[in-house]
Scaffold this active site. Structure first.
Site, PDB file in Angstrom:
ATOM      1  N   LYS A 210       0.872  -1.185   0.000  1.00 47.31           N
ATOM      2  CA  LYS A 210       0.000   0.000   0.000  1.00 47.31           C
ATOM      3  C   LYS A 210       0.899   1.220   0.000  1.00 47.31           C
ATOM      4  O   LYS A 210       1.641   1.472   0.964  1.00 47.31           O
ATOM      5  CB  LYS A 210      -0.936   0.028   1.211  1.00 47.31           C
ATOM      6  CG  LYS A 210      -1.927   1.189   1.122  1.00 47.31           C
ATOM      7  CD  LYS A 210      -2.835   1.274   2.314  1.00 47.31           C
ATOM      8  CE  LYS A 210      -3.909   2.339   2.056  1.00 47.31           C
ATOM      9  NZ  LYS A 210      -3.369   3.636   1.640  1.00 47.31           N
ATOM     10  N   GLU A 259      -1.345   3.269  -8.886  1.00 47.66           N
ATOM     11  CA  GLU A 259      -0.850   4.300  -7.982  1.00 47.66           C
ATOM     12  C   GLU A 259       0.392   4.933  -8.600  1.00 47.66           C
ATOM     13  O   GLU A 259       1.205   4.250  -9.243  1.00 47.66           O
ATOM     14  CB  GLU A 259      -0.485   3.666  -6.643  1.00 47.66           C
ATOM     15  CG  GLU A 259      -0.376   4.646  -5.501  1.00 47.66           C
ATOM     16  CD  GLU A 259      -1.697   4.877  -4.780  1.00 47.66           C
ATOM     17  OE1 GLU A 259      -1.731   5.761  -3.903  1.00 47.66           O
ATOM     18  OE2 GLU A 259      -2.681   4.193  -5.090  1.00 47.66           O
ATOM     19  N   ARG A 371     -16.898   0.698  -0.797  1.00 47.72           N
ATOM     20  CA  ARG A 371     -15.926   0.185   0.156  1.00 47.72           C
ATOM     21  C   ARG A 371     -16.429  -1.195   0.601  1.00 47.72           C
ATOM     22  O   ARG A 371     -17.175  -1.330   1.554  1.00 47.72           O
ATOM     23  CB  ARG A 371     -15.800   1.132   1.351  1.00 47.72           C
ATOM     24  CG  ARG A 371     -14.615   0.833   2.258  1.00 47.72           C
ATOM     25  CD  ARG A 371     -14.648   1.725   3.487  1.00 47.72           C
ATOM     26  NE  ARG A 371     -14.687   3.129   3.170  1.00 47.72           N
ATOM     27  CZ  ARG A 371     -13.608   3.870   2.906  1.00 47.72           C
ATOM     28  NH1 ARG A 371     -12.421   3.306   2.899  1.00 47.72           N
ATOM     29  NH2 ARG A 371     -13.731   5.154   2.631  1.00 47.72           N
ATOM     30  N   LYS A 377      -7.290  -2.797   3.947  1.00 47.11           N
ATOM     31  CA  LYS A 377      -5.989  -2.151   4.135  1.00 47.11           C
ATOM     32  C   LYS A 377      -5.490  -2.373   5.565  1.00 47.11           C
ATOM     33  O   LYS A 377      -6.276  -2.372   6.521  1.00 47.11           O
ATOM     34  CB  LYS A 377      -6.060  -0.660   3.817  1.00 47.11           C
ATOM     35  CG  LYS A 377      -7.073   0.121   4.619  1.00 47.11           C
ATOM     36  CD  LYS A 377      -7.179   1.557   4.106  1.00 47.11           C
ATOM     37  CE  LYS A 377      -8.288   2.309   4.846  1.00 47.11           C
ATOM     38  NZ  LYS A 377      -8.468   3.684   4.320  1.00 47.11           N
TER      39      LYS A 377
END
Length: 508
Positions: A210, A259, A371, A377
């Site tokens: 992450k 990302e 979500r 996470k």
């Protein structure tokens, strides 16, 4: 349709507590709209503007003209006025906007003025959230709510979907699909306090780094690349190196999720501010922080060479990603059901300077804009994305600066924000100056010590735990809360919920 009809519906919905009753009231109003008015009505009843921002702050709403005696304003006229106000720019724009606001309000009755005031100040929270409005559209058009939600997932606009649902029904809704070039809302992740807790919910799973970077959705068509943020803003022109890297991939058409992050020569990340500044700049400027290139880490693919993959299990989407994206552009991951192996991967991610890991189901489809339980996470510290509700003036060396933040989590049932505490810790001088400027722009009213603001600005908060507290409406408060950073890339609708805070509280 007259604005008074929207105003009366809003008043009735705010006075009603039951979800079903709210939906019935809202649906009845939508059925009365004309084809050109439906999207506007949906936006207003949701407490939003179709134009998003029109440059009207609290100062422009302080001195309003006397109210009109009779209701004559139409929804279309209000929309046209908002568009005209938003188009004003340049020298004298503040005065010009205030004049246009005055003209609009002079034609509104007292009830309509109150509605417009709350709409423009972000205070129109009456329980008509996205979920409620999706069910409302389904009820008004007599179509399944699942088909409305799917259409919204692809189109990204409740108003546009409502207009089609009311005019073309299920046939029109089924025409919505993933389009290369039109961004969809990103899939979001839930939280867990540890890798072990995450694997109790999802196992076996893919465990990925992450990153503390910028979420990007990349659309590729015959070598042409378009890049969108998590808020669906087009940032293609700012990132030529990313466009070049993705344009060289062996694909005809594709939609990737990934990302972007600024890395140092040793592979560790630069501070988030450098990544953020680079993504906000237009091109690479030698001799500045903006000269730092952004590295690409792709972790999902929603469409590939004419085939939509969004409904496929995560494992099949990853197989497709691996076929066309080299390892250097893919997010590091391991597939495992072992807590020890996942824990070692977590520690390795931290050793590389990253935030933590995402634990992903191998079976879940890509649930855009939601979500879900499929992605979880895990960070080494507890953090929440909360919304600033108000802020107190500082003392001592902070005198003249807005300092002590009032923090709120989103209540998914009512649309309100539940206060969880205050903090002034973690704020640098630079952050104090930044938040003073930006929060004053969001001001709705104030008293001697506190400036109350529209609940729009998201801030990432670290904390040591959650404790019971009769002092706050939610019955809980954060322990040792401190500011990590602001998240202007996130909207208030993406802030953590009260339920999410309670889930964290169970582990602290």
């Amino acid at each position: 349709m007259l604005l008074s009809e929207i105003t009366e519906t809003s008043r009735a919905v705010a006075a009603t507590s039951g979800r079903r009753a709210k939906i019935e009231l809202l649906a009845a109003c939508l059925r009365d709209t004309g084809p050109a008015e439906t999207a506007m009505a949906v936006a207003y009843l949701s407490g939003e503007l179709p134009q998003r921002q029109i440059g009207v702050g609290w100062a422009a709403l302080r001195d309003l003209p006397p109210a009109a005696a009779a209701a004559t304003l139409t929804v279309a006229e209000v929309d046209a006025a908002f568009t005209a106000i938003g188009a004003v720019s340049g020298k004298g724009s503040v005065t010009a906007r205030r004049h246009l606001v005055g003209e609009l309000f002079s034609r509104a009755t007292a009830a309509e003025q109150s509605f417009l005031l709350r709409l423009l100040s972000g205070e129109l929270r009456q329980g008509a959230l996205d979920g409620v409005m999706a069910d409302t559209i389904a009820a008004a058009a007599d179509v399944p709510a699942t088909e409305v939600r799917r259409a919204v997932m692809f189109r990204g606009s409740l108003g546009a979907v409502a207009a089609v649902a009311l005019s073309a029904g299920r046939t029109g809704l089924r025409a919505f699909g993933l389009e290369v070039g039109r961004p969809v809302r990103p899939m979001l992740a839930a939280s867990a306090p540890s890798v072990e807790a995450a694997l109790e919910k999802v196992s076996p799973a893919a465990v990925e780094w992450k990153l503390d970077g910028i979420r990007v959705q990349a659309h590729v068509s015959e070598g042409e690349v378009r890049l969108f943020t998590r808020t669906l803003d087009d940032i293609t022109a700012r990132l030529p190196e990313t466009v070049t890297a993705l344009g060289a991939l062996p694909v005809r058409t594709a939609v990737f999720d990934g990302e972007l992050i600024a890395l140092r020569d040793d592979g560790r990340p630069h501070p988030f501010q450098i990544t953020s500044a680079r993504a906000a700049s237009h091109g690479v400027r030698p001799g500045t922080e903006q000269a730092v290139p952004l590295s690409v880490f792709l972790f999902d693919v929603l469409h590939l060479d004419g085939e939509d993959l969004i409904d496929l299990p995560g494992a099949r989407r990853d197989d497709a990603l691996a076929r066309v994206v080299p390892d250097a552009l893919r997010m590091p991951r391991v597939v495992t059901s072992s807590v020890d192996e996942a824990g070692a991967f977590f520690r390795d991610a931290l050793a590389h300077g990253h935030e933590g890991v995402l634990v992903k189901s191998l079976d879940t489809p890509y649930t855009a804009g939601r979500r879900g339980a499929g992605w979880i996470k895990v960070k080494p510290r507890h953090t929440l994305d909360l919304v600033v509700l108000a802020v107190e003036w500082g003392h001592g060396r902070r005198r003249g600066k807005l300092s002590n933040l009032h923090l709120g989590a989103r209540d998914p049932e009512t649309g309100d924000f539940v206060m969880l505490g205050k903090t002034f810790k973690g704020l640098t001088d630079e952050m104090l100056a930044w938040q003073t400027k930006h929060l004053l722009d969001l001001e709705t009213h104030r008293d001697e010590f506190t400036v109350y603001v529209r609940p729009e600005l998201v801030v990432e908060i670290a904390f040591d735990g959650v404790q019971r507290s009769p002092r706050y409406p939610g019955g809980m408060a954060l322990r040792f809360a401190r500011v990590l950073r602001y998240r202007p890339d996130k909207s208030a609708a993406e802030a953590d919920t009260v339920d999410g805070v309670r889930a964290v509280a169970a582990f602290t």
